[in-house]
Scaffold this motif. Structure first.
Motif, short mmCIF file in Angstrom:
data_model
loop_
_atom_site.label_atom_id
_atom_site.label_comp_id
_atom_site.label_asym_id
_atom_site.label_seq_id
_atom_site.Cartn_x
_atom_site.Cartn_y
_atom_site.Cartn_z
N ASP A 23 57.81 2.75 -7.55
CA ASP A 23 57.14 4.02 -7.23
C ASP A 23 57.01 4.93 -8.45
O ASP A 23 55.98 5.57 -8.63
CB ASP A 23 57.88 4.75 -6.10
N LEU A 24 58.05 5.00 -9.27
CA LEU A 24 57.96 5.86 -10.46
C LEU A 24 56.87 5.37 -11.40
O LEU A 24 56.10 6.18 -11.93
CB LEU A 24 59.29 5.90 -11.20
N GLN A 25 56.80 4.07 -11.63
CA GLN A 25 55.77 3.55 -12.52
C GLN A 25 54.38 3.78 -11.94
O GLN A 25 53.45 4.13 -12.64
CB GLN A 25 56.00 2.07 -12.81
N ARG A 26 54.26 3.61 -10.62
CA ARG A 26 52.97 3.78 -9.96
C ARG A 26 52.54 5.25 -9.96
O ARG A 26 51.38 5.57 -10.23
CB ARG A 26 53.06 3.27 -8.53
N LEU A 27 53.46 6.17 -9.68
CA LEU A 27 53.12 7.58 -9.55
C LEU A 27 53.00 8.33 -10.87
O LEU A 27 52.23 9.28 -10.98
CB LEU A 27 54.13 8.28 -8.65
N THR A 28 53.80 7.94 -11.87
CA THR A 28 53.79 8.68 -13.14
C THR A 28 53.08 7.94 -14.26
O THR A 28 52.68 8.56 -15.24
CB THR A 28 55.23 8.98 -13.62
N GLY A 29 52.97 6.63 -14.16
CA GLY A 29 52.40 5.85 -15.25
C GLY A 29 53.37 5.61 -16.38
O GLY A 29 53.02 5.04 -17.41
N LEU A 30 54.62 6.04 -16.20
CA LEU A 30 55.64 5.87 -17.23
C LEU A 30 56.48 4.62 -16.95
O LEU A 30 56.81 4.35 -15.79
CB LEU A 30 56.57 7.09 -17.28
N PRO A 31 56.85 3.87 -17.97
CA PRO A 31 57.69 2.69 -17.75
C PRO A 31 59.12 3.08 -17.40
O PRO A 31 59.64 4.09 -17.89
CB PRO A 31 57.64 1.95 -19.09
N VAL A 32 59.75 2.29 -16.54
CA VAL A 32 61.14 2.52 -16.14
C VAL A 32 61.98 1.42 -16.78
O VAL A 32 61.79 0.24 -16.50
CB VAL A 32 61.29 2.51 -14.60
N GLU A 33 62.88 1.82 -17.64
CA GLU A 33 63.75 0.89 -18.34
C GLU A 33 64.84 0.36 -17.42
O GLU A 33 65.14 -0.83 -17.41
CB GLU A 33 64.35 1.59 -19.55
N SER A 34 65.47 1.27 -16.65
CA SER A 34 66.54 0.84 -15.74
C SER A 34 66.73 1.86 -14.63
O SER A 34 66.40 3.03 -14.78
CB SER A 34 67.87 0.67 -16.50
N VAL A 35 67.26 1.37 -13.51
CA VAL A 35 67.64 2.21 -12.38
C VAL A 35 69.05 1.82 -11.98
O VAL A 35 69.28 0.68 -11.57
CB VAL A 35 66.68 2.05 -11.17
N GLU A 36 70.00 2.72 -12.15
CA GLU A 36 71.39 2.49 -11.79
C GLU A 36 71.66 3.13 -10.45
O GLU A 36 71.50 4.35 -10.30
CB GLU A 36 72.33 3.07 -12.84
N VAL A 37 72.04 2.33 -9.46
CA VAL A 37 72.31 2.84 -8.12
C VAL A 37 73.81 2.76 -7.88
O VAL A 37 74.41 1.68 -8.00
CB VAL A 37 71.56 2.02 -7.05
N PHE A 38 74.42 3.88 -7.55
CA PHE A 38 75.84 3.95 -7.23
C PHE A 38 75.98 4.24 -5.74
O PHE A 38 75.39 5.19 -5.25
CB PHE A 38 76.53 5.07 -8.02
N VAL A 39 76.75 3.42 -5.05
CA VAL A 39 77.00 3.68 -3.63
C VAL A 39 78.17 4.63 -3.58
O VAL A 39 79.30 4.27 -3.89
CB VAL A 39 77.29 2.37 -2.86
N GLY A 40 77.90 5.89 -3.22
CA GLY A 40 78.90 6.94 -3.23
C GLY A 40 79.63 7.10 -1.93
O GLY A 40 80.71 7.69 -1.88
N ASP A 41 79.06 6.57 -0.83
CA ASP A 41 79.69 6.71 0.48
C ASP A 41 79.03 5.74 1.44
O ASP A 41 77.92 5.27 1.21
CB ASP A 41 79.51 8.15 0.96
N VAL A 42 79.74 5.45 2.51
CA VAL A 42 79.24 4.63 3.61
C VAL A 42 79.42 5.45 4.87
O VAL A 42 80.47 6.05 5.08
CB VAL A 42 80.00 3.30 3.71
N ARG A 43 78.40 5.48 5.70
CA ARG A 43 78.45 6.35 6.88
C ARG A 43 77.98 5.60 8.12
O ARG A 43 77.01 4.86 8.07
CB ARG A 43 77.56 7.56 6.65
N VAL A 44 78.68 5.83 9.22
CA VAL A 44 78.28 5.28 10.52
C VAL A 44 77.20 6.19 11.07
O VAL A 44 77.37 7.41 11.12
CB VAL A 44 79.47 5.21 11.49
N THR A 45 76.07 5.61 11.46
CA THR A 45 75.00 6.40 12.06
C THR A 45 74.95 6.14 13.56
O THR A 45 75.28 5.05 14.02
CB THR A 45 73.64 6.08 11.44
N ALA A 46 74.56 7.13 14.30
CA ALA A 46 74.53 7.01 15.77
C ALA A 46 73.29 6.33 16.26
O ALA A 46 72.33 6.17 15.70
CB ALA A 46 74.64 8.38 16.40
#
Length: 112
Positions: free
Chosen positions: A89-112
């Motif tokens: 999405d970033l490359q498509r919307l901005t036209g800028l290359p994305v070198e890396s995307v670091e995703v950190f899972v900060g929490d886990v939640r039970v949804t109803a």
């Protein structure tokens, strides 16, 4: 940090890092299994601001974000989906290359 500028033969476009962070937040929130974003620090928790980092420059952005994942899902698969969708999405919307995307899972939640 300075804004991101794309220069072409027809002129230049400058995109603020805050706009890029907002695009990241919107994209991540739409990914399957993500129930929210988390702040990365105590101050962020007090201000209730998700922490999204936008590093690098117009030749290659480096993105970092913390997500809350729905309980019972494979964390690695959700993180991989977020990583690829944010980069696409970033490359498509901005036209800028994305070198890396670091995703950190900060929490886990039970949804109803």
């Amino acid at each position: 940090m300075s804004d991101l500028t794309v220069v072409s033969s027809r002129g230049s476009i400058t995109i603020s890092r805050e706009v890029v962070a907002e695009l990241v937040a919107e994209t991540a929130a739409r990914c399957y299994g993500v129930v929210g974003l988390t702040p990365g620090s105590r101050m962020g928790k007090l201000l209730r601001r998700p922490r999204i980092t936008v590093a690098g420059d117009a030749s290659g952005m480096r993105i970092g974000l913390r997500v809350v994942v729905e309980y019972g899902l494979n964390l690695a698969e959700v993180a991989a989906t977020v990583r690829s969708q944010v980069a696409y999405d970033l490359q498509r919307l901005t036209g800028l290359p994305v070198e890396s995307v670091e995703v950190f899972v900060g929490d886990v939640r039970v949804t109803a």
